[in-house]
Write an enzyme that holds these catalytic residues in place. Structure first.
Site, PDB file in Angstrom:
ATOM      1  N   GLU A  95       0.822  -1.210   0.000  1.00  0.00           N
ATOM      2  CA  GLU A  95       0.000   0.000   0.000  1.00  0.00           C
ATOM      3  C   GLU A  95       0.859   1.264   0.000  1.00  0.00           C
ATOM      4  OE1 GLU A  95      -2.983   0.064   3.091  1.00  0.00           O
ATOM      5  OE2 GLU A  95      -3.076  -2.116   3.082  1.00  0.00           O
ATOM      6  N   ASP A  96       1.960   1.247   0.775  1.00  0.00           N
ATOM      7  CA  ASP A  96       2.712   2.473   1.041  1.00  0.00           C
ATOM      8  C   ASP A  96       3.970   2.648   0.197  1.00  0.00           C
ATOM      9  OD1 ASP A  96       0.785   2.852   2.916  1.00  0.00           O
ATOM     10  OD2 ASP A  96       2.003   2.235   4.625  1.00  0.00           O
TER      11      ASP A  96
END
Length: 751
Positions: A95-96
């Site tokens: 996600e990051d």
């Protein structure tokens, strides 16, 4: 000899979070049970995570990598395997950062990559609202959990650390996350037997969702702690002496109930804090199962048990595998005190739940029971997913099944079935088997015949009565409690409705094509392909279903059929005339299901002249030919109307309304009811009202086969001396006396 566990105050979120997070602590924990080769993989996962989150910080100001380390530490404290710990360290990298699932497969293998993927949100998809996005993320996570239980264990560790560090967030965000945790994650922890995590998540959620209530109640508990210390000490001393005299080897723990547990009891039972007497409880841990019952007998000799407050969860474990004896006794000064008695193995399962499978790799009966219960939960997730197309609906079903309260009922063979509290006969039938649920008509509960909406109680022996002609009723959705029953009923209704509308759409389109001597059966596959492309549908069934449900008008689609066939001499816009005379009407059998409905304004029955209206989203609505509502609508939308006729061999009965004016004398109602029965009409509803002092108006709904059957019934009613007037009422609203036909000297069919 009993040993006393020193009492300690429950730690607050701040105290739990005071330790410094470091990779050294994680490696130290993992080294206690993992080989060096696995530790090396954990270090590699840390380096990858540290690099991926470089320059990122949490809202608290700490480097972001401290969060995955803390999550991995929790997993290591549960002694999860190295793949789970690696997934914990990597759970946010997709996600990051720019990391992909393929990157993780190449670096850490497919299993770790699958775990991380199950933990990652669907951030690449677009959703219409936060609620829709959350529902789809939960759906993805729960289905990943069904494939590999480690997904939810890592996710719970992730949520637990986030809840411990929530103080920095805004009040609105804290409340939203806390309520989400209370509604989804805490119940999942409970169903998996992770009671330590369950209680902590509940208390943290309570603290952040209702901070004022939390602080007030915490202050009251701290004040009461000193006042009740003497009573607790006296009970502990008495219990230890009693068990020692009975030669029961055990450990005795004094415990304070969790704040949220106290709060929930106050709300549910409408009590003030001073009225909640059992703030303290005691736990007795013995060496084996026989000693559980020996300790129970000794305690019942020491203090008087409260009737109805004994539960044997050893003989009948909870749905999450929990086992203990629970009893409430009247202690000194008449204070009710709860005791839990269990073995050491049961205690580990009670606190660690499914995580105890990794903690204690044994073949004990308790663990086997827990694994069986967990398998049932995961299987139910997959079953509900298979029957549910919408993520929000899926989450709605799951929430019901995650509630911890349960009732335990028995099959006729003695098998125990666990169901949500408030479950009915229909819930039980679907728990046995989907086919049993679809065909159930009643039940024999403790040898007594009961209807399907009967709420079950623990200890009931239930036998389902089925019929080959029965099928699910939409009304069942108003009283079933379990997610499985709700999803199965909705799936069946959707499937059957689709089949009904496809059949109706086929008949409507064929009728529209008759004007040009065409049938759908004569169309080639190439013509069908052109038609589907032109109408922008993916299948023939979708097009026919749209017609049957009223989303498309048959004559308009028929024009497109002619275009697909290269015909330009279309006559389908002519509503009733074909080249060979009037178009044949559609035959109504009365068994079409939900796609064909009788209009409530006129309630036609076989023998009435009928016409049909294709209403958008509702299929075909049948009206009588003289219905005023229908006549007005025809002028507005003539393309949506079609001629109908009744099938010659209808066997089912239809509801019809009949009004009677009778003399207000003894036995009049009995005479009327007996007349209906003698004429073969079943009464489904009856209301009455006063016309005058000497007369009553009776409003019946009865079932008849056709217009001739109704005429015979009305004729028989007119022959009764107590009946002054009688008439058929078309529609749901009953008419006044002036519309009733006098019985004396009257003749003819129903009006």
């Amino acid at each position: 000899m009993p040993t006393r566990e020193a009492q300690s105050e429950p730690k607050t979120a701040g105290q739990r979070n005071s330790g410094v997070v470091s990779i050294a602590q994680l490696i130290g924990l993992a080294s206690g049970y993992l080989p060096e080769a696995e530790i090396k993989r954990v270090r590699e996962a840390y380096k990858f995570s540290d690099s991926a989150h470089l320059g990122q910080f949490r809202a608290t100001g700490e480097p972001y990598v401290t969060h995955p380390i803390a999550v991995a530490e929790l997993c290591a404290s549960w002694r999860l395997d190295s793949q789970a710990i690696q997934a914990a360290l990597l759970h946010d990298v997709m996600e990051d950062s720019g990391a992909t699932k393929q990157d993780l497969i190449e670096r850490f293998g497919p299993q770790v990559a699958e775990l991380v993927d199950g933990l990652s949100k669907l951030d690449k998809m677009e959703f219409s609202s936060r609620e829709e996005a959350q529902a789809e993320n939960f759906r993805k996570m729960l289905l990943a959990m069904a494939r590999d239980l480690r997904v939810i264990l890592v996710k719970l560790a992730d949520r637990l650390h986030n809840m411990r560090t929530l103080d920095i967030m805004s009040p609105a965000k804290k409340r939203r996350i806390a309520l989400e945790t209370m509604e989804i994650y805490a119940p999942i922890a409970h169903r998996l037997g992770l009671n330590e995590i369950y209680r902590e998540l509940q208390d943290l959620s309570f603290q952040h969702a209702y901070p004022l209530r939390y602080r007030t109640l915490k202050k009251a508990v701290l004040a009461a702690r000193g006042n009740r210390r003497e009573v607790v000490g006296k009970i502990l001393e008495s219990v230890e002496k009693c068990l020692n005299d009975s030669r029961v080897e055990c450990q005795v723990y004094g415990r304070e109930k969790a704040l949220y547990g106290i709060y929930r009891k106050m709300i549910e039972k409408r009590l003030s804090f001073s009225q909640v007497l059992d703030v303290y409880g005691f736990r007795v841990v013995v060496k084996d199962m026989p000693n559980c019952y020996l300790a129970l007998g000794a305690l019942h000799q020491l203090f008087k048990p409260v009737p109805g407050k004994f539960k044997d969860y050893i003989a009948i474990p909870k749905v999450n595998g929990y086992q203990s004896l629970h009893t409430t006794l009247l202690g000194p000064y008449g204070t009710p005190v709860e005791f839990q008695i269990r073995t050491q193995e049961m205690h580990q399962v009670a606190e660690k739940g499914v995580a105890s499978h990794w903690l204690y790799k044994g073949d004990g009966e308790g663990l086997n029971t827990l694994q069986t219960q967990t398998h049932r939960l995961l299987q139910s997730l997959l079953d509900i997913q298979n029957q549910t197309g919408d993520s929000a609906e899926f989450l709605e079903h799951i929430k019901v099944d995650l509630f911890p309260d349960a009732v335990y009922v028995f099959t006729p063979n003695g098998k125990i079935m666990s169901l949500p509290r408030g479950a009915t006969v229909v819930d039980f039938a679907y728990a046995v088997h989907t086919d049993v649920g679809n065909r159930c008509v009643a039940a024999r509960i403790n040898q007594v015949i009961e209807p399907l909406r009967t709420v079950l109680k623990s200890g009931d022996v239930v036998e389902i009565i089925t019929s080959s002609h029965a099928r699910p009723n939409p009304v069942w959705l108003s009283f079933v409690r379990s997610g499985k029953a709700r999803s199965e009923i909705r799936h069946y209704l959707k499937t059957m409705n689709l089949e009904d509308t496809v059949r109706l759409g086929h008949r409507l389109l064929n009728q529209a094509l008759e004007a040009d001597d065409l049938t759908l059966e004569s169309m080639s596959n190439e013509a069908w392909d052109r038609l589907m492309k032109d109408t922008q549908v993916s299948s023939r069934e979708e097009l026919l279903s749209d017609i049957g449900a009223g989303r498309r008008v048959a004559p308009v689609v028929a024009r497109r059929v002619l275009m697909a066939l290269g015909r330009s001499d279309a006559r389908v816009d002519q509503a009733t005339q074909g080249p060979n005379g009037p178009r044949a009407p559609i035959v109504v059998t009365g068994c079409e299901g939900m796609s064909v409905q009788r209009a409530p304004c006129c309630l036609p029955i076989p023998g009435d002249a009928i016409i049909g209206y294709v209403r958008k989203g509702s299929g075909l609505v049948v009206h009588t030919a003289e219905c005023e509502t229908a006549r007005k609508a025809i002028r507005k939308e003539p393309d949506r109307w079609t001629d109908l006729t009744w099938d010659d061999n209808i066997e089912r009965a239809f509801d019809v309304n009949v009004d009677l004016q009778v003399l207000n004398e003894k036995g009049a109602l009995a005479i009327v009811a007996a007349t209906f029965s003698d004429m073969g009409a079943n009464i489904t509803n009856l209301t009455m009202s006063d016309e005058t002092v000497n007369r009553k108006l009776l409003h019946f709904t009865v079932q008849v086969t056709d217009r001739i059957h109704l005429a015979r019934i009305l004729m028989a009613l007119r022959r009764q001396e107590c009946v002054e007037r009688v008439a058929r009422v078309k529609g749901k609203n009953f008419v006044k006396t002036r519309n009733l036909v006098p019985s004396a000297g009257s003749s003819g069919g129903p009006h």
